[in-house]
Design an enzyme around this catalytic site. Structure first.
Site, PDB file in Angstrom:
ATOM      1  N   GLU A 104       0.843  -1.207   0.000  1.00 54.36           N
ATOM      2  CA  GLU A 104       0.000   0.000   0.000  1.00 54.36           C
ATOM      3  C   GLU A 104       0.880   1.259   0.000  1.00 54.36           C
ATOM      4  OE1 GLU A 104      -2.358  -1.483   3.380  1.00 54.36           O
ATOM      5  OE2 GLU A 104      -4.106  -0.956   2.176  1.00 54.36           O
ATOM      6  N   GLU A 124      -3.658  -9.552   3.409  1.00 55.62           N
ATOM      7  CA  GLU A 124      -4.416  -9.295   4.639  1.00 55.62           C
ATOM      8  C   GLU A 124      -5.548 -10.289   4.851  1.00 55.62           C
ATOM      9  OE1 GLU A 124      -3.258  -7.032   2.594  1.00 55.62           O
ATOM     10  OE2 GLU A 124      -2.709  -5.193   3.659  1.00 55.62           O
TER      11      GLU A 124
HETATM   12  C1  LIG Z   1      -8.173   3.407  15.342  1.00 57.46           C
HETATM   13  C2  LIG Z   1      -7.535   2.199  14.743  1.00 57.46           C
HETATM   14  C3  LIG Z   1      -7.454   2.313  13.270  1.00 57.46           C
HETATM   15  C4  LIG Z   1      -7.187   0.973  12.700  1.00 57.46           C
HETATM   16  C5  LIG Z   1      -7.200   1.061  11.256  1.00 57.46           C
HETATM   17  C6  LIG Z   1      -6.316   0.008  10.731  1.00 57.46           C
HETATM   18  C7  LIG Z   1      -5.322   0.605   9.868  1.00 57.46           C
HETATM   19  C8  LIG Z   1      -4.427  -0.471   9.428  1.00 57.46           C
HETATM   20  C9  LIG Z   1      -3.544   0.068   8.399  1.00 57.46           C
HETATM   21  C10 LIG Z   1      -2.938  -0.698   7.550  1.00 57.46           C
HETATM   22  C11 LIG Z   1      -3.184  -2.095   7.512  1.00 57.46           C
HETATM   23  C12 LIG Z   1      -2.442  -2.852   6.756  1.00 57.46           C
HETATM   24  C13 LIG Z   1      -2.686  -4.276   6.821  1.00 57.46           C
HETATM   25  C14 LIG Z   1      -1.407  -5.074   6.856  1.00 57.46           C
HETATM   26  O1  LIG Z   1      -0.408  -4.716   6.337  1.00 57.46           O
HETATM   27  S1  LIG Z   1      -1.516  -6.513   7.696  1.00 57.46           S
HETATM   28  C15 LIG Z   1       0.009  -7.306   7.359  1.00 57.46           C
HETATM   29  C16 LIG Z   1       0.050  -7.864   6.006  1.00 57.46           C
HETATM   30  N1  LIG Z   1       1.257  -8.620   5.824  1.00 57.46           N
HETATM   31  C17 LIG Z   1       1.293  -9.916   5.976  1.00 57.46           C
HETATM   32  O2  LIG Z   1       0.308 -10.565   6.215  1.00 57.46           O
HETATM   33  C18 LIG Z   1       2.650 -10.566   5.842  1.00 57.46           C
HETATM   34  C19 LIG Z   1       2.836 -11.549   6.941  1.00 57.46           C
HETATM   35  N2  LIG Z   1       4.181 -12.114   6.936  1.00 57.46           N
HETATM   36  C20 LIG Z   1       4.539 -13.126   6.105  1.00 57.46           C
HETATM   37  O3  LIG Z   1       3.816 -13.568   5.248  1.00 57.46           O
HETATM   38  C21 LIG Z   1       5.908 -13.685   6.280  1.00 57.46           C
HETATM   39  O4  LIG Z   1       6.290 -13.453   7.613  1.00 57.46           O
HETATM   40  C22 LIG Z   1       6.951 -13.078   5.337  1.00 57.46           C
HETATM   41  C23 LIG Z   1       6.958 -11.568   5.414  1.00 57.46           C
HETATM   42  C24 LIG Z   1       6.687 -13.547   3.903  1.00 57.46           C
HETATM   43  C25 LIG Z   1       8.377 -13.567   5.779  1.00 57.46           C
HETATM   44  O5  LIG Z   1       8.389 -14.992   5.827  1.00 57.46           O
HETATM   45  P1  LIG Z   1       9.662 -15.757   6.454  1.00 57.46           P
HETATM   46  O6  LIG Z   1      10.886 -15.253   5.847  1.00 57.46           O
HETATM   47  O7  LIG Z   1       9.342 -17.197   6.358  1.00 57.46           O
HETATM   48  O8  LIG Z   1       9.727 -15.318   7.971  1.00 57.46           O
HETATM   49  P2  LIG Z   1       8.681 -15.507   9.143  1.00 57.46           P
HETATM   50  O9  LIG Z   1       7.331 -15.697   8.621  1.00 57.46           O
HETATM   51  O10 LIG Z   1       9.197 -16.513  10.086  1.00 57.46           O
HETATM   52  O11 LIG Z   1       8.713 -14.066   9.827  1.00 57.46           O
HETATM   53  C26 LIG Z   1       9.877 -13.580  10.496  1.00 57.46           C
HETATM   54  C27 LIG Z   1       9.428 -12.844  11.726  1.00 57.46           C
HETATM   55  O12 LIG Z   1       8.692 -11.685  11.341  1.00 57.46           O
HETATM   56  C28 LIG Z   1       7.404 -11.674  11.962  1.00 57.46           C
HETATM   57  N3  LIG Z   1       6.466 -11.023  11.056  1.00 57.46           N
HETATM   58  C29 LIG Z   1       6.289 -11.264   9.757  1.00 57.46           C
HETATM   59  N4  LIG Z   1       5.395 -10.420   9.243  1.00 57.46           N
HETATM   60  C30 LIG Z   1       5.007  -9.613  10.237  1.00 57.46           C
HETATM   61  C31 LIG Z   1       4.106  -8.503  10.331  1.00 57.46           C
HETATM   62  N5  LIG Z   1       3.450  -8.029   9.272  1.00 57.46           N
HETATM   63  N6  LIG Z   1       3.943  -7.928  11.533  1.00 57.46           N
HETATM   64  C32 LIG Z   1       4.626  -8.352  12.617  1.00 57.46           C
HETATM   65  N7  LIG Z   1       5.517  -9.381  12.595  1.00 57.46           N
HETATM   66  C33 LIG Z   1       5.690  -9.988  11.417  1.00 57.46           C
HETATM   67  C34 LIG Z   1       7.118 -13.156  12.189  1.00 57.46           C
HETATM   68  O13 LIG Z   1       6.159 -13.332  13.181  1.00 57.46           O
HETATM   69  C35 LIG Z   1       8.475 -13.656  12.592  1.00 57.46           C
HETATM   70  O14 LIG Z   1       8.682 -13.218  13.922  1.00 57.46           O
HETATM   71  P3  LIG Z   1       9.289 -14.166  15.011  1.00 57.46           P
HETATM   72  O15 LIG Z   1      10.639 -14.550  14.529  1.00 57.46           O
HETATM   73  O16 LIG Z   1       9.293 -13.381  16.259  1.00 57.46           O
HETATM   74  O17 LIG Z   1       8.405 -15.348  15.078  1.00 57.46           O
END
Ligand SMILES: CCCCCCCC/C=C\C=C\CC(=O)SCCNC(=O)CCNC(=O)[C@H](O)C(C)(C)COP(=O)(O)OP(=O)(O)OC[C@H]1O[C@@H](n2cnc3c(N)ncnc32)[C@H](O)[C@@H]1OP(=O)(O)O
Length: 725
Positions: A104, A124
């Site tokens: 985005e 998402e």
């Molecule tokens: C008043 C309130 C208003 C509210 C309005 C809401 C406004 C919201 C605004 C914007 C919204 C946007 C929506 C989003 O962006 S939601 C997120 C969308 N993204 C995803 O779904 C991606 C998710 N991640 C993955 O698919 C994978 O992790 C990937 C990035 C492909 C990497 O894969 P890989 O290399 O296999 O590594 P891991 O999956 O093991 O991840 C490594 C660590 O990173 C953490 N992680 C990954 N993505 C996120 C994230 N988006 N947020 C936080 N953490 C994330 C993952 O948990 C691993 O962490 P850890 O090692 O501690 O386990």
């Protein structure tokens, strides 16, 4: 530092820096506002490039911030609007990933350059929400409604080459995307930016588009069975057609909040983090995923080329691991070889379409009848059919043929791994690797540790799972391990429901409306009823070994349903014979219809056994089946066979078609409320003391007595993992 800025002549480069995936946390958003503001005001800056540190643009919003006050500080969409309105051209340099809020952000930039390895997407929907920083409004304006809808509703990660074709990115480079973005930024200084501001683009609507969106809604209802996010995504995209950008944005926001109120996002985000946690295994010795070193697997072998073996060969080959495939006779080897080669051809075709070279991306497969050829492989996976004697015979051979440090894995779905290991000279190198069918598609891998399995073997098998693109979950050794063990009480309840007046299609419908990919009877028909029948016959629960005079509906003092046995005795094995709980168009057919034979048979059976009929109540079907599953899950935790409820949920979400938007059976029990689950089970067990599987588990009682603490606190109440047999 959440974002940094440097100057490359007149181009400011702003780098998001929040390892490991550059999630757009509150601190990143604050830093972006600051750095972007300063770059915009700096008279030396004529263009701006946005990139991410560690060769990753961004994985989007920080999922851990949802539901906390942090998400309310500095809205991502405000940042996006500011970027889009900039008078200086802004170019996104996409390396690695631009997902969700990350894409985005890139869509708000005026240009996008990606490296050839990059993937972009709006995933998402997979965590129960919709793109909520303008993504549902900008993407249709960039690539059109049909293409945008596909990207948003499926949430897939799109390779750079496809993103270029779709028009999501302007340029794809083989080398350094940042350098290319800086070059592009310099080139476009002074160019008009109006057409590059996606929020200003108008989408022209016509009746075809409306029909298209209506059809998409109907399709999504069927395909995603009860999941709310795909429908919200479609509504948001519909808004992009009818409303102004700002009105559309407001609609996107409303939909986000209404989704949040359903509880589905919380369950799906729990499932997301549980999958990541499953990789971080711990052992009762204190050893962990980050203290033990996995051995590299350079070559592997698979014994047995039935359905499972074939899938495992393909998985290994896709992970670029050369495989030796073994069968017991020339004819079976030929059949297996043909099947594997045809699957490999399909994989090669897919790779070609993605612009990759198959020969450098697929591991070679060598077919042989000769065990002697296994002397140098690093790891063997035995995938013959479920027969202890046969497996032992194979492991004896492997133990004498393979090099001493080779790992020997058994793809059993529930046999005793220790017994198999006991016939080898290296029980420490033996481990269970329970794949799910079809093994080249299903993501789940249960890694089963035996009493003597070494920590290196555990680390290696878990690492191999990751390399194969699976979610590997470490479990203990007990009959049927975790997933299949829980299936027992679930299927038992499903059978009792038939005895009490329901029909297979009613039970299946209730479970499918709950969200299961397949109800219990459709699932049994697909898997083959003969598999369970053979195992029950071996255990003496049915067939000639049952002592004379045993009541038809009782075994060892407990209630027993012989319905599935009777079906098998009539040659009804499910899809493979064209008849099972349903009737099919032909043997091997896939479309099951309710069968008058089954109806008639059940009516006669109930009459013969004078079984009291229950009034129809779909809620009762779901409760009995789902609570039976969860109750066994609590026992598995008590026994230390799974180390936490999250692992059980990962197994059910990825291997058994449990709806992810309900988190998994343990999360579901927690969300219904443990006191309610306990109360329901207690009532049932009081009325049916001959059904021991429904006796509430001790751990459930303990947690319910504590008022049903949040699931992440259950771990502290669970004993240390031990193997029990
Ligand atoms: C008043 C309130 C208003 C509210 C309005 C809401 C406004 C919201 C605004 C914007 C919204 C946007 C929506 C989003 O962006 S939601 C997120 C969308 N993204 C995803 O779904 C991606 C998710 N991640 C993955 O698919 C994978 O992790 C990937 C990035 C492909 C990497 O894969 P890989 O290399 O296999 O590594 P891991 O999956 O093991 O991840 C490594 C660590 O990173 C953490 N992680 C990954 N993505 C996120 C994230 N988006 N947020 C936080 N953490 C994330 C993952 O948990 C691993 O962490 P850890 O090692 O501690 O386990």
């Amino acid at each position: 530092m959440a974002a940094t800025r440097r100057l490359a002549n007149t181009v400011a480069v702003i780098t998001i820096s929040h390892p490991p995936v550059n999630a757009l946390s509150s601190s990143v958003r604050h830093a972006l506002v600051k750095e972007f503001g300063e770059a915009s005001r700096d008279p030396k800056v004529e263009a701006i490039v946005l990139n991410g540190s560690g060769r990753k643009f961004s994985a989007g919003a920080d999922i851990r911030e949802f539901g906390t006050s942090a998400i309310k500080t500095v809205s991502l969409e405000d940042i996006n609007s500011t970027i889009e309105a900039s008078q200086k051209p802004v170019v996104a340099a996409i390396e690695g990933i631009a997902l969700g809020g990350g894409l985005e952000l890139a869509l708000a930039c005026h240009y996008r350059v990606a490296d050839i390895q990059a993937k972009v997407g709006l995933p998402e929907v997979l965590i129960g929400i919709l793109p909520a920083a303008g993504g549902t409004q900008r993407l249709p304006r960039l690539i059109g409604v049909p293409a945008a809808l596909d990207v948003i509703v499926r949430g897939r990660h799109i390779p750079a080459s496809e993103a270029l074709k779709l028009g999501i990115v302007d340029e794809v480079v083989q080398g350094n995307a940042l350098d290319a973005a800086i070059q592009l930024a310099r080139k476009v200084i002074g160019y008009p930016l109006n057409k590059k501001r996606l929020s200003t683009v108008r989408i022209s609507s016509d009746s075809n588009l409306e029909d298209f969106l209506d059809t998409a809604v109907e399709k999504a209802k069927k395909q995603f069975r009860g999941a709310k996010a795909p429908l919200a995504c479609i509504e948001a995209v519909r808004a992009s057609v009818h409303l102004s950008y700002h009105q559309g944005l407001e609609k996107e926001r409303q939909l986000f909040f209404s989704l949040w109120a359903t509880g589905q996002p919380q369950a799906q985000q729990y499932a997301f983090f549980s999958e990541r946690e499953a990789g971080k295994w711990t052992h009762s010795s204190g050893a962990r995923w980050d203290t033990e070193e996995a051995k590299p697997i350079r070559t592997a072998a698979v014994i047995g080329l039935g359905t499972m073996g074939r899938g495992i060969v393909i998985s290994l080959s896709k992970a670029k691991i050369p495989v030796i495939a073994i069968e017991q006779d020339a004819q079976q080897l030929e059949v297996g070889k043909k099947a594997v080669n045809s699957l490999l051809e399909r994989e090669a075709e897919k790779l070609k379409q993605q612009g990759s070279v198959p020969s450098s991306n697929l591991g070679s497969v060598h077919f042989t009848l000769d065990f002697g050829e296994l002397q140098d492989v690093d790891l063997v996976i035995e995938a013959v059919y479920e027969n202890m004697e046969l497996k032992k015979e194979i492991f004896r051979k492997l133990s004498s043929v393979c090099k001493p440090d080779a790992f020997l894995c058994t793809n059993t779905s529930g046999l005793n791994v220790d017994e198999i290991a006991s016939v080898t000279h290296r029980p420490n190198q033996v481990i269970g690797t329970h794949f799910f069918s079809p093994a080249n598609i299903m993501r789940l891998l249960e890694v089963v540790r035996g009493q003597q399995t070494s920590l290196t073997a555990i680390a290696t098998a878990m690492n191999l799972g990751k390399k194969l693109g699976k979610v590997a979950v470490l479990v203990g050794n007990c009959p049927l391990f975790v997933g299949n063990r829980m299936l027992g009480p679930y299927l038992e309840q499903a059978s009792y429901l038939l005895e009490e007046g329901y029909y297979p299609e009613e039970v299946d419908q209730a479970m499918e409306e709950f969200g299961f990919a397949m109800g219990p009877f459709r699932m049994m028909d697909l898997a083959g009823l003969d598999v369970g029948w053979r195992s029950r016959t071996e255990k003496g629960l049915t067939g000639a070994k049952v002592p004379q005079g045993t009541p038809a509906r009782q075994r060892l003092g407990s209630r027993y349903s012989p319905l599935a046995d009777i079906l098998c005795e009539s040659g009804r094995f499910g899809q493979k014979t064209g008849r099972g709980w349903y009737q099919y168009e032909k043997p091997g057919g896939r479309t099951g219809k309710p069968d008058p034979w089954v109806k008639d048979f059940l009516q006669k059976y109930r009459k013969t056994h004078q079984i009291k009929q229950q009034p129809s109540n779909p809620e009762q079907i779901v409760e009995r089946c789902a609570f039976a599953l969860a109750n066994e899950g609590f026992r598995i935790l008590e026994d230390g066979i799974a180390s936490c409820p999250e692992d059980i949920d990962v197994i059910y979400n990825n291997g058994y078609g449990w709806p992810k938007y309900r988190g998994g059976p343990m999360y579901y029990a927690s969300s219904v409320g443990l006191p309610k689950v306990l109360d329901t089970l207690e009532k049932y067990y009081k009325a049916n003391p001959d059904v021991p599987s429904m006796k509430p588990a001790f751990l459930l009682k303990k947690l319910a007595a504590l008022g049903g603490p949040p699931i992440k606190e259950w771990r502290t109440q669970v004993g240390k993992p031990v193997n029990k047999l």
